[in-house]
Design a protein around this motif. Structure first.
Motif, PDB file in Angstrom:
ATOM      1  N   PRO A  87       0.819  -1.218   0.000  1.00 29.38           N
ATOM      2  CA  PRO A  87       0.000   0.000   0.000  1.00 29.38           C
ATOM      3  C   PRO A  87       0.852   1.267   0.000  1.00 29.38           C
ATOM      4  N   LEU A  88       2.014   1.221   0.663  1.00 28.43           N
ATOM      5  CA  LEU A  88       2.911   2.376   0.648  1.00 28.43           C
ATOM      6  C   LEU A  88       3.406   2.668  -0.762  1.00 28.43           C
ATOM      7  N   ALA A  89       3.817   1.624  -1.472  1.00 27.44           N
ATOM      8  CA  ALA A  89       4.308   1.798  -2.836  1.00 27.44           C
ATOM      9  C   ALA A  89       3.204   2.310  -3.753  1.00 27.44           C
ATOM     10  N   LYS A  90       1.989   1.803  -3.559  1.00 27.68           N
ATOM     11  CA  LYS A  90       0.855   2.274  -4.361  1.00 27.68           C
ATOM     12  C   LYS A  90       0.536   3.733  -4.067  1.00 27.68           C
ATOM     13  N   GLY A  91       0.595   4.103  -2.772  1.00 26.57           N
ATOM     14  CA  GLY A  91       0.348   5.488  -2.399  1.00 26.57           C
ATOM     15  C   GLY A  91       1.373   6.427  -2.989  1.00 26.57           C
ATOM     16  N   LEU A  92       2.629   6.004  -2.994  1.00 25.13           N
ATOM     17  CA  LEU A  92       3.693   6.817  -3.575  1.00 25.13           C
ATOM     18  C   LEU A  92       3.493   6.959  -5.074  1.00 25.13           C
ATOM     19  N   ARG A  93       3.079   5.888  -5.719  1.00 27.11           N
ATOM     20  CA  ARG A  93       2.855   5.931  -7.163  1.00 27.11           C
ATOM     21  C   ARG A  93       1.697   6.855  -7.528  1.00 27.11           C
ATOM     22  N   ILE A  94       0.638   6.850  -6.711  1.00 26.28           N
ATOM     23  CA  ILE A  94      -0.553   7.640  -7.037  1.00 26.28           C
ATOM     24  C   ILE A  94      -0.392   9.106  -6.650  1.00 26.28           C
ATOM     25  N   ALA A  95       0.043   9.368  -5.410  1.00 30.42           N
ATOM     26  CA  ALA A  95       0.097  10.742  -4.896  1.00 30.42           C
ATOM     27  C   ALA A  95       1.468  11.391  -5.053  1.00 30.42           C
ATOM     28  N   GLY A  96       2.508  10.570  -5.132  1.00 32.56           N
ATOM     29  CA  GLY A  96       3.854  11.127  -5.233  1.00 32.56           C
ATOM     30  C   GLY A  96       4.480  11.417  -3.880  1.00 32.56           C
ATOM     31  N   MET A 223       2.408  19.199  -3.354  1.00 32.43           N
ATOM     32  CA  MET A 223       1.211  19.209  -4.184  1.00 32.43           C
ATOM     33  C   MET A 223       1.026  17.798  -4.740  1.00 32.43           C
ATOM     34  N   PRO A 224       0.241  16.970  -4.030  1.00 28.61           N
ATOM     35  CA  PRO A 224       0.074  15.565  -4.439  1.00 28.61           C
ATOM     36  C   PRO A 224      -0.399  15.431  -5.886  1.00 28.61           C
ATOM     37  N   GLY A 225       0.158  14.464  -6.572  1.00 25.11           N
ATOM     38  CA  GLY A 225      -0.233  14.182  -7.952  1.00 25.11           C
ATOM     39  C   GLY A 225       0.559  14.936  -9.000  1.00 25.11           C
ATOM     40  N   THR A 226       1.383  15.908  -8.580  1.00 23.97           N
ATOM     41  CA  THR A 226       2.094  16.732  -9.562  1.00 23.97           C
ATOM     42  C   THR A 226       3.415  16.109 -10.010  1.00 23.97           C
ATOM     43  N   THR A 246      -3.659  27.677  -7.223  1.00 22.76           N
ATOM     44  CA  THR A 246      -4.964  27.929  -6.592  1.00 22.76           C
ATOM     45  C   THR A 246      -5.988  26.832  -6.885  1.00 22.76           C
ATOM     46  N   GLY A 247      -5.699  26.004  -7.875  1.00 23.82           N
ATOM     47  CA  GLY A 247      -6.690  25.017  -8.283  1.00 23.82           C
ATOM     48  C   GLY A 247      -6.438  23.599  -7.815  1.00 23.82           C
ATOM     49  N   ARG A 248      -5.278  23.366  -7.152  1.00 19.71           N
ATOM     50  CA  ARG A 248      -4.966  22.003  -6.720  1.00 19.71           C
ATOM     51  C   ARG A 248      -4.764  21.944  -5.212  1.00 19.71           C
ATOM     52  N   PRO A 249      -5.122  20.814  -4.609  1.00 19.05           N
ATOM     53  CA  PRO A 249      -4.885  20.630  -3.169  1.00 19.05           C
ATOM     54  C   PRO A 249      -3.393  20.580  -2.863  1.00 19.05           C
ATOM     55  N   SER A 250      -3.035  20.984  -1.654  1.00 24.37           N
ATOM     56  CA  SER A 250      -1.658  20.872  -1.187  1.00 24.37           C
ATOM     57  C   SER A 250      -1.670  20.265   0.211  1.00 24.37           C
ATOM     58  N   SER A 251      -0.532  19.705   0.606  1.00 31.66           N
ATOM     59  CA  SER A 251      -0.430  19.048   1.905  1.00 31.66           C
ATOM     60  C   SER A 251       0.819  19.510   2.635  1.00 31.66           C
ATOM     61  N   VAL A 262       8.045  10.422   2.544  1.00 28.06           N
ATOM     62  CA  VAL A 262       8.728   9.793   1.414  1.00 28.06           C
ATOM     63  C   VAL A 262       8.108  10.336   0.139  1.00 28.06           C
ATOM     64  N   PHE A 263       8.940  10.857  -0.770  1.00 27.90           N
ATOM     65  CA  PHE A 263       8.355  11.462  -1.957  1.00 27.90           C
ATOM     66  C   PHE A 263       9.143  11.187  -3.231  1.00 27.90           C
ATOM     67  N   ASP A 264       8.406  11.219  -4.309  1.00 25.98           N
ATOM     68  CA  ASP A 264       8.921  11.082  -5.666  1.00 25.98           C
ATOM     69  C   ASP A 264       9.639  12.386  -6.028  1.00 25.98           C
ATOM     70  N   GLY A 265      10.869  12.282  -6.556  1.00 26.43           N
ATOM     71  CA  GLY A 265      11.649  13.475  -6.868  1.00 26.43           C
ATOM     72  C   GLY A 265      11.014  14.399  -7.878  1.00 26.43           C
TER      73      GLY A 265
END
Length: 323
Positions: A87-96, A223-226, A246-251, A262-265
């Motif tokens: 699930p961690l790997a899937k989360g990283l792949r989807i959200a970055g 900015m997840p997904g970017t 202004t149009g995308r969620p941020s965390s 943990v994040f995708d470069g």
């Protein structure tokens, strides 16, 4: 909803002097981005925790010679080992980006923080380039100090090491080993990726909090997904960059002591302004796919010369640090 006072944005304004005048436009743009995000607070949240899976009892150390041979023919590189992903790997792949529970105990964190801050306060620390240098230091760490070795042993010979192997293989090369110190008064960075866009995952970075990180201490905003195609170009285009923000969620990465982001470069992120009276120290390391060429991106990585020359793999770091 997180509430970040307007005062924080104002305090992130232009200081009286700079180490480099060329940083002024970056600081001003960072202030603009902070204001844009402040206007869209309903789209901002805290980075949520993802539970850690069980640590594997059996781990194979291998050299992916088939993938290397195939990549030489295609000119590309493999993104991960085959097989089911956690699930961690899937989360990283989807959200970055994913946030995971404590990977270091409090005693290990306290020892490592003391070591890193002693380096930061030394006369001539081994510093890497960092975006906005005022009150912000990026300290390269050698793989020799017992506190660094113990921390990597606890982290990489656990579920987080398994995650990196899942997405990059055990042949992943150590790309960075450092500590980022953000002192009071450090400015907000502009949104940026650490590497240029590639079709496959090239680099994974892990930020470990060496203290609780509050919103006023300058946490990293993601900015997840970017990490996916097209977002870097939207950010670089003056006509689309404000709409993107202004149009995308941020965390916000409001990590507790010992927790890890943990994040995708490729994901868009930025260090925010430290308007507190406390230091924020983040122990971090990254691994890159052995077929990924950092020269094709935007970062050569914060790694001491000795380790860069050696080209140490994930499997080798695990073995060197194992208790």
């Amino acid at each position: 909803m997180l509430v970040f006072p307007l005062l924080a944005v104002l305090l992130a304004g232009v200081p009286a002097s700079y180490k480099a005048e060329k940083e002024l436009p970056i600081v001003n743009r960072g202030i603009e981005e902070a204001a844009l995000m402040l206007d869209q607070r309903h789209l901002q949240s805290e980075l949520v925790l993802t539970p850690l899976p069980k640590v594997r009892k059996v781990r194979k150390v291998r050299i992916n010679t088939k993938a290397k041979a195939a990549n030489k023919k295609t000119g590309g590189f493999a993104s991960s080992s085959s097989g089911p992903q956690s699930p961690l790997a899937k989360g990283l792949r989807i959200a970055g980006v994913v946030r995971i529970p404590s990977v270091l105990s409090t005693p290990l964190v306290e020892t490592l923080r003391s070591h890193c801050l002693s380096i930061a306060d030394a006369p001539y620390p081994d510093l890497s380039n960092v975006l906005l240098t005022l009150n912000r230091s990026d300290l390269r760490l050698p793989l020799k100090d017992p506190s660094v070795v113990s921390a990597l042993d606890a982290i990489l010979n656990g579920a987080l090491g398994d995650l990196i192997e899942d997405v990059l293989t055990a042949d992943a090369v150590l790309h960075e080993l450092a500590c980022l110190v953000s002192d009071p008064g450090s400015q907000r960075q502009v949104l940026h990726p650490d590497v240029g866009f590639t079709s496959e995952l090239g680099i994974v970075t892990c930020f470990v909090a060496l203290q609780d990180v509050s919103e006023s201490m300058g946490p990293t905003v993601f900015m997840p997904g970017t990490h996916k195609a097209g977002f870097k170009e939207l950010l670089e285009d003056e006509e689309t960059r404000d709409e993107l923000i202004t149009g995308r969620p941020s965390s916000l990465s409001l990590l507790n002591l010992g927790e890890c982001a943990v994040f995708d470069g490729r994901i868009l992120h930025a260090g925010t302004a430290n308007v507190s009276l406390e230091r924020r120290a983040m122990f971090y390391f990254s691994f890159r796919n052995p077929e990924f060429n950092p020269a094709s991106g935007t970062s050569q990585g914060s790694l001491c010369r000795e380790l860069r020359k050696e080209g140490v793999t994930l499997a080798e770091v695990r073995m060197k640090c194992k208790s």
